[in-house]
Enzyme design. Structure first.
Site, mmCIF file in Angstrom:
data_model
loop_
_atom_site.group_PDB
_atom_site.id
_atom_site.type_symbol
_atom_site.label_atom_id
_atom_site.label_comp_id
_atom_site.label_asym_id
_atom_site.label_seq_id
_atom_site.Cartn_x
_atom_site.Cartn_y
_atom_site.Cartn_z
ATOM 1 N N ASN A 283 50.196 22.808 30.497
ATOM 2 C CA ASN A 283 49.742 22.866 32.321
ATOM 3 C C ASN A 283 51.209 23.043 33.066
ATOM 4 O OD1 ASN A 283 47.157 23.104 32.332
ATOM 5 N ND2 ASN A 283 46.877 21.564 33.264
ATOM 6 N N GLU A 344 47.038 26.011 33.617
ATOM 7 C CA GLU A 344 47.387 25.733 34.803
ATOM 8 C C GLU A 344 48.690 26.657 35.231
ATOM 9 O OE1 GLU A 344 47.051 21.778 36.979
ATOM 10 O OE2 GLU A 344 45.253 21.746 35.737
HETATM 11 C C1 PNW Z 1 47.501 18.927 37.655
HETATM 12 N N1 PNW Z 1 53.731 16.393 38.462
HETATM 13 O O1 PNW Z 1 48.067 17.721 38.321
HETATM 14 C C2 PNW Z 1 46.751 18.597 38.370
HETATM 15 O O2 PNW Z 1 45.860 19.200 36.773
HETATM 16 C C3 PNW Z 1 45.570 19.740 39.133
HETATM 17 O O3 PNW Z 1 44.883 19.040 39.535
HETATM 18 C C4 PNW Z 1 46.391 19.706 40.159
HETATM 19 O O4 PNW Z 1 45.657 20.118 41.646
HETATM 20 C C5 PNW Z 1 47.798 20.258 39.942
HETATM 21 O O5 PNW Z 1 48.413 20.044 38.942
HETATM 22 C C6 PNW Z 1 48.638 20.216 41.407
HETATM 23 O O6 PNW Z 1 49.017 19.396 41.273
HETATM 24 C C7 PNW Z 1 50.046 17.405 38.722
HETATM 25 O O7 PNW Z 1 54.575 15.902 39.283
HETATM 26 C C8 PNW Z 1 50.322 16.814 39.079
HETATM 27 O O8 PNW Z 1 54.667 16.208 37.376
HETATM 28 C C9 PNW Z 1 51.555 16.359 39.084
HETATM 29 C C10 PNW Z 1 51.889 16.398 38.304
HETATM 30 C C11 PNW Z 1 52.097 18.096 37.371
HETATM 31 C C12 PNW Z 1 50.232 18.277 37.559
#
Ligand code: PNW
Length: 436
Positions: A283, A344
């Protein structure tokens, strides 16, 4: 499944709603979102996109988009309301309906077994700080696989154990809202152990491919000063190596920057954690710029990354960071690295529906175009990338931000549930059509 996987991604708590329906038990995200002050404007996932009732419409949207895969997550407390013990047949029935609807539409179901919605009852027993939860996760994986392994070609165990550890247990900005800082480290070990045990349970049930979806980031030192360089290495260890070295190399990285390092590792654990996997989900959202720490606590400080366009979240848009990450992992892990899937990638924007019923999101189109080109460059440089999933199919419950961050290819009116494909949906549909 040797063809490139093109898909969209979602997660159960972010889209399903039906939080108290058909026997679903409470999760830590129900508790957290219903605690005043935790989520912006008091938003909850009680209704969300009402995907639980509208899933057929959502599958039709994906079919219209032309994707061949869908990454969704299974709600542990929908299947096992108390986290272990009694199985809720209606919960399994829902995922079976979803899987069968996807297969009928020619879309490969790619379920994630844990996307942060731990059954509340397990949190009451310590959550991922409790080693017992690792084995209970594998038991849950076996229950789901018993029902679906004959039809599901690819499974993902955990979503982003780093973010769950850091945000949920370290900083407290996500459920369960603990602020343990480095004392959160055992939740990394227990999640990874749960992953390894689940891989074995899934294989025993005859499951197809098994992956994990990690959040990774290129780490950029804020300057050439030794203090910034050392801090950047410490951050890279925590965010990237901690969740890959044990999986791929069977050993934890040097965690001496984090106090006593990893407690609670027993003989045999690393053998379980490094059970071979069939692919690695990545992701990617942005690189991270790191400077020397300015106060006591953590051995690094996050520094602003300026000079790039930003999303509505304020996250910098750096498409080449995805190439750098994919190629960098290929160099770092060599033959130990399984095939890569971007599980992702996407951006939030302030999308509004025009009176004419259209949603114009040119920044998302530019984002996708840039990142897809970065994947192509990474492949040309030798990274074995086999799939790409856009986060997200739908605007949804964006955790602590509630419904304020819209990540969807499809706009959702949260008052009515109405779906409107955005311009980016039409762009991606045309892009995929040109590829085939
Ligand atoms: C991911 N960061 O979360 C999750 O897998 C999803 O559920 C979420 O909706 C998506 O990214 C968008 O935020 C993250 O701050 C949350 O590095 C925070 C971070 C990265 C990914």
């Amino acid at each position: 499944m040797s063809t490139f996987l093109w898909g969209t991604a979602t997660a159960a708590y972010q889209i399903e709603g039906a939080a108290a329906e058909d026997g679903r038990g409470p999760s830590i995200w129900d508790t957290f979102s219903h605690t005043p002050g935790r989520v912006r404007d008091g938003h909850t996932g009680d209704v969300a996109c009402d995907h639980y009732h509208r899933f057929a419409e959502d599958v039709a949207l994906m079919a219209g988009l032309g994707v061949n895969a869908y990454r969704f997550s299974i709600s542990w407390p929908r299947v096992l309301p108390a986290g272990s013990g009694a199985v809720n047949a209606k919960g399994l029935d829902f995922y079976e309906r979803l899987v069968d609807t996807l297969l009928a539409a020619g879309i490969a179901p790619v379920p994630t077994l844990f996307h942060w919605d731990l059954p509340q009852e397990l949190e009451d027993r310590g959550g991922w700080l409790n080693r017992d939860v690792s084995a209970l996760f594998a038991d849950y994986a076996a229950v789901v696989a018993d029902r679906l392994a004959d039809r599901v070609p690819m499974w993902i165990t955990l979503n982003e154990p780093f973010v769950h550890m850091a945000f949920g247990y370290g900083l407290g900005v996500h459920a369960p809202g603990r602020t343990l800082l480095v004392e959160a480290l055992p939740t990394a070990h227990h999640q990874l152990l749960g992953h390894g045990l689940a891989v074995r349970a899934l294989r025993a049930a005859g499951a197809g491919k098994v992956l994990i979806a990690n959040n990774h980031t290129p780490v950029w030192p804020a300057s050439g000063h030794p203090g910034d360089q050392v801090a950047a290495r410490a951050y890279d260890t925590l965010h990237n190596r901690l969740f890959l070295d044990p999986l791929l190399l069977g050993a934890y990285p040097d965690l001496s920057a984090y106090g006593n390092g990893m407690d609670g590792v027993r003989d045999g654990d690393l053998g379980v954690i490094s059970t071979p996997i069939d692919g690695l989900g990545i992701n990617y959202y942005n690189p991270t710029r790191i400077a020397a720490p300015t106060e006591d606590g953590l051995p690094f400080a996050e520094a602003p990354l300026t000079g790039y366009p930003t999303t509505a979240f304020g996250w910098p848009v750096v498409p080449d960071g995805l190439r750098e990450l994919l190629v960098g992992l290929t160099t770092r892990y060599g033959t130990a690295l399984p095939p890569l899937y971007v599980t992702e990638n996407g951006c939030s924007q302030d999308d509004t529906r025009s009176p004419g019923g259209t949603v114009d999101d040119p920044a998302r189109i530019a984002y996708l175009e840039g990142h897809l080109a970065a994947v192509e460059r990474a492949r040309a440089e030798g990274a074995d990338v086999r799939g790409y999933f856009v986060w997200s199919l739908l605007d949804n419950f964006e955790w602590a931000e509630g419904y304020h961050q819209r990540f969807g290819l499809v706009h959702v009116d949260f008052a009515t549930g109405e779906r409107t494909p955005k311009a980016s949906y039409h762009w991606l549909r045309d892009h995929l059509a040109r590829l085939s």
